[in-house]
Write a protein that holds these residues in place. Structure first.
Motif, PDB file in Angstrom:
ATOM      1  N   VAL A  85       0.841  -1.203   0.000  1.00  0.00           N
ATOM      2  CA  VAL A  85       0.000   0.000   0.000  1.00  0.00           C
ATOM      3  C   VAL A  85       0.873   1.249   0.000  1.00  0.00           C
ATOM      4  N   ASP A  86       1.874   1.258   0.857  1.00  0.00           N
ATOM      5  CA  ASP A  86       2.790   2.398   0.901  1.00  0.00           C
ATOM      6  C   ASP A  86       3.525   2.556  -0.426  1.00  0.00           C
ATOM      7  N   ALA A  87       3.921   1.433  -1.021  1.00  0.00           N
ATOM      8  CA  ALA A  87       4.640   1.487  -2.297  1.00  0.00           C
ATOM      9  C   ALA A  87       3.764   2.075  -3.395  1.00  0.00           C
ATOM     10  N   PHE A  88       2.516   1.625  -3.449  1.00  0.00           N
ATOM     11  CA  PHE A  88       1.630   2.116  -4.505  1.00  0.00           C
ATOM     12  C   PHE A  88       1.399   3.622  -4.373  1.00  0.00           C
ATOM     13  N   GLU A  89       1.286   4.106  -3.147  1.00  0.00           N
ATOM     14  CA  GLU A  89       1.120   5.549  -2.950  1.00  0.00           C
ATOM     15  C   GLU A  89       2.353   6.299  -3.441  1.00  0.00           C
ATOM     16  N   ALA A  90       3.524   5.740  -3.174  1.00  0.00           N
ATOM     17  CA  ALA A  90       4.758   6.379  -3.636  1.00  0.00           C
ATOM     18  C   ALA A  90       4.821   6.401  -5.157  1.00  0.00           C
ATOM     19  N   TYR A  91       4.411   5.293  -5.789  1.00  0.00           N
ATOM     20  CA  TYR A  91       4.445   5.240  -7.255  1.00  0.00           C
ATOM     21  C   TYR A  91       3.480   6.257  -7.858  1.00  0.00           C
ATOM     22  N   GLN A  92       2.308   6.383  -7.239  1.00  0.00           N
ATOM     23  CA  GLN A  92       1.343   7.364  -7.736  1.00  0.00           C
ATOM     24  C   GLN A  92       1.916   8.775  -7.653  1.00  0.00           C
ATOM     25  N   GLY A  93       2.632   9.057  -6.570  1.00  0.00           N
ATOM     26  CA  GLY A  93       3.257  10.370  -6.429  1.00  0.00           C
ATOM     27  C   GLY A  93       4.327  10.611  -7.478  1.00  0.00           C
ATOM     28  N   ASP A  94       5.176   9.598  -7.711  1.00  0.00           N
ATOM     29  CA  ASP A  94       6.220   9.721  -8.730  1.00  0.00           C
ATOM     30  C   ASP A  94       5.612   9.930 -10.113  1.00  0.00           C
ATOM     31  N   LEU A  95       4.575   9.154 -10.400  1.00  0.00           N
ATOM     32  CA  LEU A  95       3.925   9.276 -11.700  1.00  0.00           C
ATOM     33  C   LEU A  95       3.274  10.644 -11.851  1.00  0.00           C
ATOM     34  N   ALA A  96       2.636  11.128 -10.799  1.00  0.00           N
ATOM     35  CA  ALA A  96       1.985  12.444 -10.857  1.00  0.00           C
ATOM     36  C   ALA A  96       2.997  13.541 -11.161  1.00  0.00           C
ATOM     37  N   ARG A  97       4.193  13.439 -10.590  1.00  0.00           N
ATOM     38  CA  ARG A  97       5.211  14.459 -10.860  1.00  0.00           C
ATOM     39  C   ARG A  97       5.679  14.401 -12.313  1.00  0.00           C
ATOM     40  N   LEU A  98       5.813  13.199 -12.850  1.00  0.00           N
ATOM     41  CA  LEU A  98       6.195  13.085 -14.253  1.00  0.00           C
ATOM     42  C   LEU A  98       5.111  13.628 -15.177  1.00  0.00           C
ATOM     43  N   VAL A  99       3.867  13.341 -14.843  1.00  0.00           N
ATOM     44  CA  VAL A  99       2.749  13.867 -15.635  1.00  0.00           C
ATOM     45  C   VAL A  99       2.719  15.389 -15.548  1.00  0.00           C
ATOM     46  N   ALA A 100       2.960  15.930 -14.371  1.00  0.00           N
ATOM     47  CA  ALA A 100       2.966  17.386 -14.202  1.00  0.00           C
ATOM     48  C   ALA A 100       4.070  18.031 -15.038  1.00  0.00           C
ATOM     49  N   LYS A 108       1.939  22.976 -21.837  1.00  0.00           N
ATOM     50  CA  LYS A 108       1.296  24.276 -21.644  1.00  0.00           C
ATOM     51  C   LYS A 108       2.200  25.397 -22.130  1.00  0.00           C
ATOM     52  N   ARG A 109       3.494  25.295 -21.816  1.00  0.00           N
ATOM     53  CA  ARG A 109       4.435  26.333 -22.264  1.00  0.00           C
ATOM     54  C   ARG A 109       4.476  26.400 -23.779  1.00  0.00           C
TER      55      ARG A 109
END
Length: 494
Positions: A453-468, A475-476
């Motif tokens: 569970v902790d790992a999946f949350e970390a992966y979601q965060g990493d992926l979100a930063r790459l998407v951002a 946008k630029r």
């Protein structure tokens, strides 16, 4: 010696110049139009050209775009390349003023800007595919967090884990590969325009303004490097190579897991082909296609990097038109591989019954028996390991599952320690159960549910930063397109 030859030599025309002209039509014509508009705006804003001159050139560019169907152009040799075709059209309409658009620039800085444009769009598209694959694998890993598998080392059954834990490992590598690709895309995001041939210009050009109008993050600082450095090419294809090298290893596991002898992975009928002669066959052929598409993509990336090996540090055709076009094949084969893997893995399932059969046959939970003896009996791990090893040998020889090996365990324990074990039959069965093995490994990075569970949350965060990061770049660039459109339109109205 008097030279009566006339450019272009017909063989040179057919083997080099015509194919390059066609490549510009296919890949670069729109980008060249953007460069022309941005450079013209800058020439007007810096007063290198007067407002009236810039307006005349702007209107001529619009006229050329309206009158010339790029797709229908055929290379005749009248003009050396597409660039000179456009300049000839300008001069036909404007006389000598038509040549003023090329003030303070060169085909050198233009070409590398064109190549970066073409690579940006392809690399961002592939980044989007990889982010989609990562998201799909995270979803699949969550679903399979408790699904047992046999984990293998050296091709042999080793320990139990879960499909979710296995996929989590794949996700981590994929996200690291995405981070490397993200960094390589940043390497594409610096504008060569203004470097001119090598050394910039004596005119008061504004390199930052052109970079902004074209959607780059900044100008590439050193003008020599703008036309000589190829690390934006080698860096990108090196990053891409690792993506397919690493995904190919996962695909190889899928081939092994789905073999008849292992049968740990079930591939659904939609992804299975039959034999034309052997009615019993279920061939997971997409695995083979993914494997060779990954290998082809790795090879194509190697080709791009190797072409740059031992080339001079200067502007050169070795890094330009034909070479760049050859590299685009990576995105074709690689894109197909990613799309197929994204459909394949989420559709597959684990044959849990076969997992238990294989686990029983190979005694893969025996490590936890040794660990339990260390904790309960206060033995050294080596002593506990010897007891576990003798237990495994006995049950394998008797062709029975480890959970039925309590008598063999008691005998091995007494032989090694000289007394009876405090571990009862029920506790023994629990110690060698797959569920116990997984549950007690509730450590950072382990297969137990809480750790995952902790790992999946970390992966979601990493992926979100790459998407951002990707969205910010997009946008630029979109904003830059609007700004360029507005600035160029202002020239038309003068």
């Amino acid at each position: 010696m008097i030279d009566h030859s006339k450019f272009p030599d017909p063989v040179y025309k057919e083997t080099v110049l015509a194919p390059l002209f066609d490549a510009v039509k296919a890949h670069y014509a729109d980008h060249m139009g953007a460069i022309n508009r941005a450079h013209l705006v800058m020439l007007a804003e810096t007063q290198i050209l007067s407002s009236e001159q810039a307006s005349a050139i702007a209107n001529a560019l619009v006229d050329i775009e309206a009158q010339i169907d790029v797709e229908k152009q055929v290379y005749t040799g009248e003009h050396e390349d597409y660039f000179f075709l456009i300049e000839a059209e300008l001069r036909q309409r404007l006389g000598d003023l038509g040549g003023s658009l090329h003030t303070a620039r060169s085909r050198n800085d233009m070409d590398h800007t064109l190549f970066k444009f073409a690579l940006q769009s392809r690399a961002e598209a592939m980044m989007g595919q990889l982010q989609g694959l990562a998201a799909a694998l995270i979803d699949k890993a969550r679903q399979e967090a408790k699904t047992p598998i046999v984990a293998y080392t050296h091709g042999q059954p080793a320990q139990p884990s879960t499909f979710g834990h296995y996929l989590a490992s794949v996700i981590e590598v994929l996200l690291r590969d995405c981070a490397r690709l993200d960094a390589a895309i940043v390497g594409l995001d610096h504008c060569p325009m203004g470097a001119a041939a090598i050394t910039t210009s004596g005119f008061p050009i504004d390199r930052q303004r052109v970079s902004d109008l074209l959607g780059f993050s900044a100008p590439l600082r050193n003008s020599y490097g703008c036309i000589a450095s190829v690390d934006y090419i080698t860096g990108l294809y090196s990053a891409l190579k690792l993506v397919f090298l690493h995904l190919g290893r996962v695909v190889q596991d899928m081939a092994f897991w789905s073999s008849f002898e292992v049968s740990q992975l079930y591939v659904p009928n939609a992804l299975v082909q039959i034999s034309s002669i052997m009615p019993q066959k279920r061939n997971p052929v997409p695995i083979e296609h993914m494997r060779h598409l990954a290998s082809i993509s790795v090879g194509r990336c190697d080709m791009m990097v190797n072409i740059m090996h031992n080339t001079p540090y200067t502007d050169m055709n070795d890094s330009e038109g034909e070479v760049q076009q050859a590299g685009y094949a990576v995105f074709e084969s690689g894109g197909r591989m990613i799309a197929l893997l994204g459909a394949f893995l989420p559709a597959c399932s684990i044959n849990v019954e076969r997992v238990h059969t294989n686990a029983d046959s190979a005694c893969i939970t025996i490590t936890e028996l040794a660990d339990t003896l260390v904790r309960l009996e206060k033995l050294s791990f080596r002593q506990a390991h010897e007891i576990a090893a003798e237990t495994a040998k006995a049950v394998i020889a008797e062709n029975k599952p480890l959970r039925e090996g309590f008598v063999s365990f008691c005998r091995a324990f007494e032989t090694e320690v000289g007394r009876s074990s405090r571990l009862g039959k029920e506790a023994f069965s629990q110690a060698v159960a797959i569920e116990t093995f997984v549950a007690v490994r509730d450590r950072f990075g382990g297969p137990a549910p809480h750790a995952l569970v902790d790992a999946f949350e970390a992966y979601q965060g990493d992926l979100a930063r790459l998407v951002a990061n990707k969205n910010a770049r997009q946008k630029r660039r979109s904003t830059a397109q609007e700004n360029l459109k507005k600035a160029f339109s202002n020239l038309l109205e003068i």
